[in-house]
Design a protein around this motif. Structure first.
Motif, short mmCIF file in Angstrom:
data_model
loop_
_atom_site.label_atom_id
_atom_site.label_comp_id
_atom_site.label_asym_id
_atom_site.label_seq_id
_atom_site.Cartn_x
_atom_site.Cartn_y
_atom_site.Cartn_z
N PHE A 43 79.79 37.38 46.58
CA PHE A 43 80.79 37.90 46.00
C PHE A 43 82.55 38.49 46.79
N PRO A 44 83.35 38.06 46.98
CA PRO A 44 84.16 38.65 47.54
C PRO A 44 84.96 40.02 46.34
N ALA A 45 83.57 41.00 45.73
CA ALA A 45 84.21 42.24 45.28
C ALA A 45 83.03 43.16 44.98
N VAL A 46 83.29 43.54 44.70
CA VAL A 46 81.92 44.95 44.15
C VAL A 46 82.24 44.30 42.93
N VAL A 47 80.93 43.90 41.96
CA VAL A 47 81.24 43.78 40.00
C VAL A 47 80.09 43.91 39.50
N GLU A 48 79.78 44.42 38.35
CA GLU A 48 78.63 44.38 37.80
C GLU A 48 79.09 43.48 36.79
N VAL A 49 78.67 42.55 36.47
CA VAL A 49 79.07 41.73 35.40
C VAL A 49 78.09 41.61 34.27
N GLU A 50 78.78 42.15 33.18
CA GLU A 50 78.18 42.10 31.78
C GLU A 50 78.41 41.03 31.29
N LEU A 51 77.26 40.54 30.56
CA LEU A 51 77.10 39.08 29.89
C LEU A 51 77.75 38.17 28.17
N THR A 52 78.92 39.57 27.88
CA THR A 52 78.44 40.06 26.37
C THR A 52 80.47 38.91 26.59
N PRO A 53 81.03 38.75 25.99
CA PRO A 53 82.37 38.29 25.94
C PRO A 53 83.06 39.09 25.26
N GLY A 54 84.15 39.56 25.63
CA GLY A 54 85.15 40.60 25.82
C GLY A 54 85.24 41.56 27.03
N ALA A 55 83.57 42.11 27.08
CA ALA A 55 83.21 42.74 28.37
C ALA A 55 84.63 43.18 29.21
N TRP A 132 85.49 31.29 49.60
CA TRP A 132 84.04 30.53 48.20
C TRP A 132 83.33 30.10 48.98
N HIS A 133 83.66 29.44 50.07
CA HIS A 133 83.15 28.82 50.79
C HIS A 133 81.97 29.25 51.39
N ALA A 134 82.42 30.16 52.05
CA ALA A 134 81.19 31.17 53.04
C ALA A 134 80.55 31.37 51.36
N GLY A 135 80.24 32.10 50.64
CA GLY A 135 79.67 32.42 49.95
C GLY A 135 79.34 31.71 49.12
N PHE A 136 79.28 29.90 48.96
CA PHE A 136 77.88 29.29 48.69
C PHE A 136 77.68 29.39 50.40
N SER A 151 77.81 37.76 58.54
CA SER A 151 78.76 38.60 57.65
C SER A 151 79.48 36.96 56.94
N CYS A 152 79.31 37.60 55.40
CA CYS A 152 79.93 36.29 54.94
C CYS A 152 81.77 36.51 55.59
N TRP A 153 82.23 37.57 55.49
CA TRP A 153 83.63 37.40 56.04
C TRP A 153 84.10 37.42 57.02
N ASP A 154 83.14 37.31 57.94
CA ASP A 154 83.35 36.45 59.80
C ASP A 154 83.65 35.24 59.54
N ARG A 155 82.46 34.77 58.19
CA ARG A 155 82.68 32.79 58.14
C ARG A 155 83.76 32.57 57.39
N ALA A 156 83.32 33.89 56.60
CA ALA A 156 84.97 33.41 56.13
C ALA A 156 86.48 32.85 56.32
N ALA A 157 86.07 34.07 57.92
CA ALA A 157 87.49 33.59 58.69
C ALA A 157 87.17 32.78 59.80
N GLU A 158 86.08 32.24 59.95
CA GLU A 158 85.71 30.72 61.05
C GLU A 158 86.75 29.53 59.77
N LEU A 159 85.99 30.20 58.52
CA LEU A 159 86.40 28.86 57.92
C LEU A 159 88.05 28.47 57.44
N SER A 160 88.92 29.65 57.70
CA SER A 160 90.05 29.69 57.25
C SER A 160 90.96 28.51 57.61
N THR A 161 90.87 28.05 58.79
CA THR A 161 92.04 26.93 58.68
C THR A 161 91.86 25.49 58.68
N HIS A 162 90.77 25.46 58.14
CA HIS A 162 89.58 24.26 57.13
C HIS A 162 90.76 24.78 56.11
#
Length: 168
Positions: A43-55, A132-136, A151-162
């Motif tokens: 995921f492109p950020a550090v986040v903890e997802v609380e599974l509660t609408p409105g959180a 997102w592509h690299a993340g998948f 590295s997901c980030w290196d892969r995203a850089a490779e894919l960026s031309t697409h």
């Protein structure tokens, strides 16, 4: 290479949409979308997802991304959970962007994962596309139990031309 699709929403925003088929049940894929141990690898950020609408959500820029972008180290942004249907739908705001994740059983024990990332302009959508592509690709490896030794980030850089407007 499936690079997703871009369309306009009713209010003029841009929606980047990815669909991926996985040979795993929705519950297994859901864990990769919501468990911080999995998220930190793709995921492109550090986040903890609380599974509660409105959180309230806080997205922190990972150090590796800080080195590759104009974002300052420690950059954070805010969001909030909009919709949760455990194992099926997760939607939240990330700043002004909307991320809508949907899992649909495919009838054979697997599922379809659809991500719709809605943002304000096409260049922004395209910039997120490679990430997102690299993340998948990492998600696929995690679900299959394969080590993620790239590295997901290196892969995203490779894919960026697409994901540039003039590449199609």
């Amino acid at each position: 290479m499936d690079i997703g699709s871009i369309s306009r929403t009713y209010d003029g925003r841009v929606a980047l949409r990815f669909e991926r088929s996985f040979p795993y049940p929705p519950e297994k894929v859901w864990s990769v979308l919501t468990d911080p141990r999995h998220l930190r690898d793709w995921f492109p950020a550090v986040v903890e997802v609380e599974l509660t609408p409105g959180a309230t959500l806080e997205f922190r820029c990972p150090q590796e991304q800080t080195r590759r972008s104009v974002l300052p180290e420690g950059h954070t942004s805010a969001g909030s959970v909009l919709t949760v249907r455990v194992g099926r739908v997760l939607e939240y705001l990330w700043d002004a962007d909307v991320l809508h994740w949907e899992l649909t059983p495919d009838g054979s024990g697997g599922c379809w994962l659809t991500l719709t990332h809605t943002t304000d302009d096409e260049e922004d959508a395209l910039a997120h596309g490679a990430e997102w592509h690299a993340g998948f690709e990492v998600v696929e490896a995690q679900l299959a139990g394969r080590p993620v030794d790239w590295s997901c980030w290196d892969r995203a850089a490779e894919l960026s031309t697409h994901y540039r407007r003039d590449s199609g």
